[in-house]
Design a protein around this motif. Sequence first.
Motif, PDB file in Angstrom:
ATOM      1  N   ILE A 126      24.419  38.846  17.354  1.00 30.56           N
ATOM      2  CA  ILE A 126      25.253  38.370  16.236  1.00 30.56           C
ATOM      3  C   ILE A 126      25.638  36.902  16.412  1.00 30.56           C
ATOM      4  CG2 ILE A 126      27.554  38.614  15.194  1.00 30.56           C
ATOM      5  CD1 ILE A 126      27.199  41.617  15.358  1.00 30.56           C
ATOM      6  N   PRO A 127      26.106  36.448  17.610  1.00 28.12           N
ATOM      7  CA  PRO A 127      26.399  35.008  17.761  1.00 28.12           C
ATOM      8  C   PRO A 127      25.169  34.120  17.597  1.00 28.12           C
ATOM      9  CG  PRO A 127      27.450  36.276  19.507  1.00 28.12           C
ATOM     10  CD  PRO A 127      26.528  37.200  18.814  1.00 28.12           C
ATOM     11  N   VAL A 128      24.012  34.574  18.085  1.00 30.17           N
ATOM     12  CA  VAL A 128      22.795  33.767  17.975  1.00 30.17           C
ATOM     13  C   VAL A 128      22.400  33.604  16.513  1.00 30.17           C
ATOM     14  CG1 VAL A 128      20.335  33.702  18.529  1.00 30.17           C
ATOM     15  CG2 VAL A 128      21.975  34.361  20.274  1.00 30.17           C
ATOM     16  N   ARG A 129      22.426  34.690  15.755  1.00 26.77           N
ATOM     17  CA  ARG A 129      22.023  34.617  14.339  1.00 26.77           C
ATOM     18  C   ARG A 129      23.023  33.814  13.503  1.00 26.77           C
ATOM     19  NH1 ARG A 129      21.447  40.900  13.335  1.00 26.77           N
ATOM     20  NH2 ARG A 129      21.204  40.229  11.148  1.00 26.77           N
ATOM     21  N   TRP A 130      24.296  33.811  13.957  1.00 31.03           N
ATOM     22  CA  TRP A 130      25.297  33.049  13.212  1.00 31.03           C
ATOM     23  C   TRP A 130      25.187  31.544  13.480  1.00 31.03           C
ATOM     24  CZ3 TRP A 130      29.464  30.686  15.982  1.00 31.03           C
ATOM     25  CH2 TRP A 130      30.367  30.001  15.160  1.00 31.03           C
ATOM     26  N   ALA A 131      24.937  31.162  14.749  1.00 31.86           N
ATOM     27  CA  ALA A 131      24.948  29.744  15.115  1.00 31.86           C
ATOM     28  C   ALA A 131      23.581  29.089  14.958  1.00 31.86           C
ATOM     29  CB  ALA A 131      25.454  29.592  16.549  1.00 31.86           C
ATOM     30  N   PHE A 132      22.537  29.717  15.467  1.00 27.48           N
ATOM     31  CA  PHE A 132      21.212  29.103  15.468  1.00 27.48           C
ATOM     32  C   PHE A 132      20.442  29.483  14.205  1.00 27.48           C
ATOM     33  CE2 PHE A 132      22.421  29.233  19.902  1.00 27.48           C
ATOM     34  CZ  PHE A 132      22.001  28.016  20.399  1.00 27.48           C
ATOM     35  N   PRO A 133      19.519  28.665  13.819  1.00 27.66           N
ATOM     36  CA  PRO A 133      18.727  28.953  12.591  1.00 27.66           C
ATOM     37  C   PRO A 133      17.544  29.864  12.877  1.00 27.66           C
ATOM     38  CG  PRO A 133      18.138  26.786  13.414  1.00 27.66           C
ATOM     39  CD  PRO A 133      19.227  27.289  14.328  1.00 27.66           C
ATOM     40  N   ASN A 257      29.139  30.459  24.834  1.00 33.38           N
ATOM     41  CA  ASN A 257      29.477  29.032  24.858  1.00 33.38           C
ATOM     42  C   ASN A 257      28.335  28.177  24.301  1.00 33.38           C
ATOM     43  OD1 ASN A 257      31.210  26.870  25.408  1.00 33.38           O
ATOM     44  ND2 ASN A 257      30.223  26.503  27.389  1.00 33.38           N
ATOM     45  N   SER A 258      27.099  28.559  24.596  1.00 32.63           N
ATOM     46  CA  SER A 258      25.957  27.809  24.053  1.00 32.63           C
ATOM     47  C   SER A 258      25.894  27.935  22.530  1.00 32.63           C
ATOM     48  CB  SER A 258      24.649  28.303  24.694  1.00 32.63           C
ATOM     49  OG  SER A 258      24.400  29.652  24.334  1.00 32.63           O
ATOM     50  N   CYS A 259      26.229  29.123  22.008  1.00 36.23           N
ATOM     51  CA  CYS A 259      26.238  29.302  20.556  1.00 36.23           C
ATOM     52  C   CYS A 259      27.337  28.444  19.921  1.00 36.23           C
ATOM     53  CB  CYS A 259      26.443  30.777  20.204  1.00 36.23           C
ATOM     54  SG  CYS A 259      25.087  31.859  20.721  1.00 36.23           S
ATOM     55  N   LEU A 260      28.505  28.397  20.560  1.00 35.50           N
ATOM     56  CA  LEU A 260      29.586  27.577  20.029  1.00 35.50           C
ATOM     57  C   LEU A 260      29.234  26.082  20.065  1.00 35.50           C
ATOM     58  CD1 LEU A 260      32.702  29.376  21.581  1.00 35.50           C
ATOM     59  CD2 LEU A 260      31.941  29.418  19.185  1.00 35.50           C
ATOM     60  N   TYR A 261      28.534  25.661  21.132  1.00 32.17           N
ATOM     61  CA  TYR A 261      28.154  24.250  21.237  1.00 32.17           C
ATOM     62  C   TYR A 261      27.171  23.871  20.122  1.00 32.17           C
ATOM     63  CZ  TYR A 261      25.989  20.006  23.028  1.00 32.17           C
ATOM     64  OH  TYR A 261      25.501  18.721  23.144  1.00 32.17           O
ATOM     65  N   TYR A 262      26.212  24.756  19.821  1.00 34.40           N
ATOM     66  CA  TYR A 262      25.273  24.428  18.737  1.00 34.40           C
ATOM     67  C   TYR A 262      26.006  24.394  17.393  1.00 34.40           C
ATOM     68  CZ  TYR A 262      21.131  24.406  15.816  1.00 34.40           C
ATOM     69  OH  TYR A 262      20.185  24.054  14.887  1.00 34.40           O
ATOM     70  N   SER A 283      16.205  24.635  21.039  1.00 37.36           N
ATOM     71  CA  SER A 283      17.641  24.478  20.795  1.00 37.36           C
ATOM     72  C   SER A 283      18.474  25.399  21.697  1.00 37.36           C
ATOM     73  CB  SER A 283      17.950  24.754  19.323  1.00 37.36           C
ATOM     74  OG  SER A 283      17.499  26.043  18.947  1.00 37.36           O
ATOM     75  N   TYR A 284      18.035  26.658  21.844  1.00 44.99           N
ATOM     76  CA  TYR A 284      18.845  27.602  22.636  1.00 44.99           C
ATOM     77  C   TYR A 284      18.863  27.207  24.109  1.00 44.99           C
ATOM     78  CZ  TYR A 284      20.595  31.936  24.668  1.00 44.99           C
ATOM     79  OH  TYR A 284      21.331  32.848  25.354  1.00 44.99           O
ATOM     80  N   ILE A 285      17.693  26.831  24.668  1.00 50.69           N
ATOM     81  CA  ILE A 285      17.619  26.472  26.082  1.00 50.69           C
ATOM     82  C   ILE A 285      18.441  25.206  26.350  1.00 50.69           C
ATOM     83  CG2 ILE A 285      16.089  25.783  27.947  1.00 50.69           C
ATOM     84  CD1 ILE A 285      15.870  28.710  27.178  1.00 50.69           C
ATOM     85  N   ARG A 286      18.351  24.205  25.480  1.00 46.81           N
ATOM     86  CA  ARG A 286      19.104  22.958  25.681  1.00 46.81           C
ATOM     87  C   ARG A 286      20.614  23.206  25.595  1.00 46.81           C
ATOM     88  NH1 ARG A 286      15.779  18.483  24.529  1.00 46.81           N
ATOM     89  NH2 ARG A 286      17.547  17.163  25.115  1.00 46.81           N
ATOM     90  N   CYS A 287      21.035  24.011  24.639  1.00 45.11           N
ATOM     91  CA  CYS A 287      22.466  24.317  24.507  1.00 45.11           C
ATOM     92  C   CYS A 287      22.959  25.202  25.667  1.00 45.11           C
ATOM     93  CB  CYS A 287      22.731  25.002  23.169  1.00 45.11           C
ATOM     94  SG  CYS A 287      22.462  23.948  21.734  1.00 45.11           S
TER      95      CYS A 287
END
Length: 596
Positions: A126-133, A257-262, A283-287
């Motif tokens: 859920i956090p990944v789908r909300w933050a990342f495209p 935290n990575s999802c919040l940063y993106y 994007s996910y690995i960098r964040c």
Amino acid sequence: RIGSATSLSSTMVNTRLQELVRLFKERTEKVKEKLIDPDVTSDEESPGASAVAASVPAPGGELEGDKSSGDDHYCEMLCCTFKHRPWLDCLKSYQFPSSIDPLTNLMYVLWLFFVVMAWNWNCWLIPVRWAFPYQTPANIHYWLLVDYLCDLIYLLDILVFQTRLQFVQGGDIITDKKAMKENYLRSQRFKMDVLCLLPLDFFYFKVGVNPLLRFPRCLKYMAFFEFNNRLEAILTKAYIYRVIRTTAYLLYSLHVNSCLYYWASAYEGLGSTTWVYDGEGNSYIRCYYWAVKTLITIGGLPDPKTLFEIVFQLLNYFTGVFAFSVMIGQMRDVVGAATAGQTYYRSCMDSTIKYMNFYKIPKTVQNRVKTWYEYTWHSQGMLDESELLVQLPDKMRLDIAIDVNYNIVSKVALFQGCDRQMIFDMLKRLRSVVYLPNDYVCKKGEIGREMYIIQAGQVQVLGGPDGKSVLVTLKAGSVFGEISLLAAGGGNRRTANVVAHGFANLFILEKKDLNEILVHYPESQKLLRKKAKKMLKSNNKPKDEKGGPGDPLIIPPKADTPKLFKAALAATGRMGGKGLLGRLRWRLRELKVMQE
């Protein structure tokens, strides 16, 4: 014809009756043996009504048992015959249990695993789908398929499993369907399960497929903690799972935290400042890399520029310090609990070595003490087994003692025929002791106050003129010193030296413990006294016959004279003693005088 048929049926009935009489006689003999020796178990069950009914011939002359002899086989294939149903038939005939024991039922633990997997899908994705495209119109149907599959698992857990869980009320285990359902409906678990299935998905039609609307699915955390408790109770090394779980907590905090940063970078604009994510690479690995450096406070991060970035970074630092300290503390507790036994063993060994050094104990003795510590710990995993059993109820200690020691103690000849409950009481008094190589278990002439049962290893019985000759080697399962427990006929002194051959683990039963037990079993006490006297006489009998070593015979004892030869010698004496028989008679008299 009617007479021949009647005689044939009567003959068959008589044959069957004779066979039944023989079976009952055999059963009676076995029951007699069982009463004399309770440890004897019969291999067959007594013929009951079913056996008698099966033995009566049918009107057609055939036995009913013979007709159904072919019904045992469910399928036949060429040369192979199977007596078990195929798995598909077993699956069709399977009935779901009306009640489930949540503490011991492995099927329930397996179901909790699937529930926890569905819960993890929601918590991580859920956090990944909300933050990342990553959720796009092209793949939206795949995400929704898995989402509603997880919802189905949640729904089955509520309707099928949770309403069938047994519970304890007033000391009784409740298995009534209505009572189990009412207990679940009144629990806090039911309220959280209903809350996590709120149908917020209907808002998809108005605001689109927003993953945040599925956030209530993460409230099914009670299933996760219940699964942890049940799985740790099953695993033999639960600390490994605890380490993995604590590591997963840390990874999940970094994931969020990575999802919040993106999301913060997208809010500020990708690549708008040096602090935000620049939109290059994965994007996910960098964040995630940025989240690791922030939460673990490694440093080397670009300075925030705007007020939003400064507030976000401060909250990140505070949260990172708190979360990381909690993870380190929890990991320390997990590792400490896993190595608690090893730490206790080391502290005991260090204290003993310090004591021996203070009193200047010889190095040979110190080395033997160290060897005892190391072998006892590696063979048993503990220094004293009784410490673990002290906290258990008396009934559970008895169950453990029966599983560990009963097979050995029941084979001791001295205790054959004794009250079974007396043997159970005796099992709880056994004490485990480890002997090192060449340690004296007991010495000749000592007052015997213990009986020994070899659990592992070997011991040697020494004798001979020098007391060092090996008379016999006793292996695991052997028993010695049992006569000394009863002090029958002065047999409470050891008659030989017994030395451990290699490392030996022995069970010891002390005389005072046995006397305390026999007070409550007078019949067994009489039987033991009688057996001990008989065993002591059989042990001393060969010595009386052969004589001691201090008085050797000049002429060995002669064999008994045959009766026919005695009669011939007597007749020769009456006839005057002439001839060969007369000379033999005179020679036998001389030998008798010399022997006297």
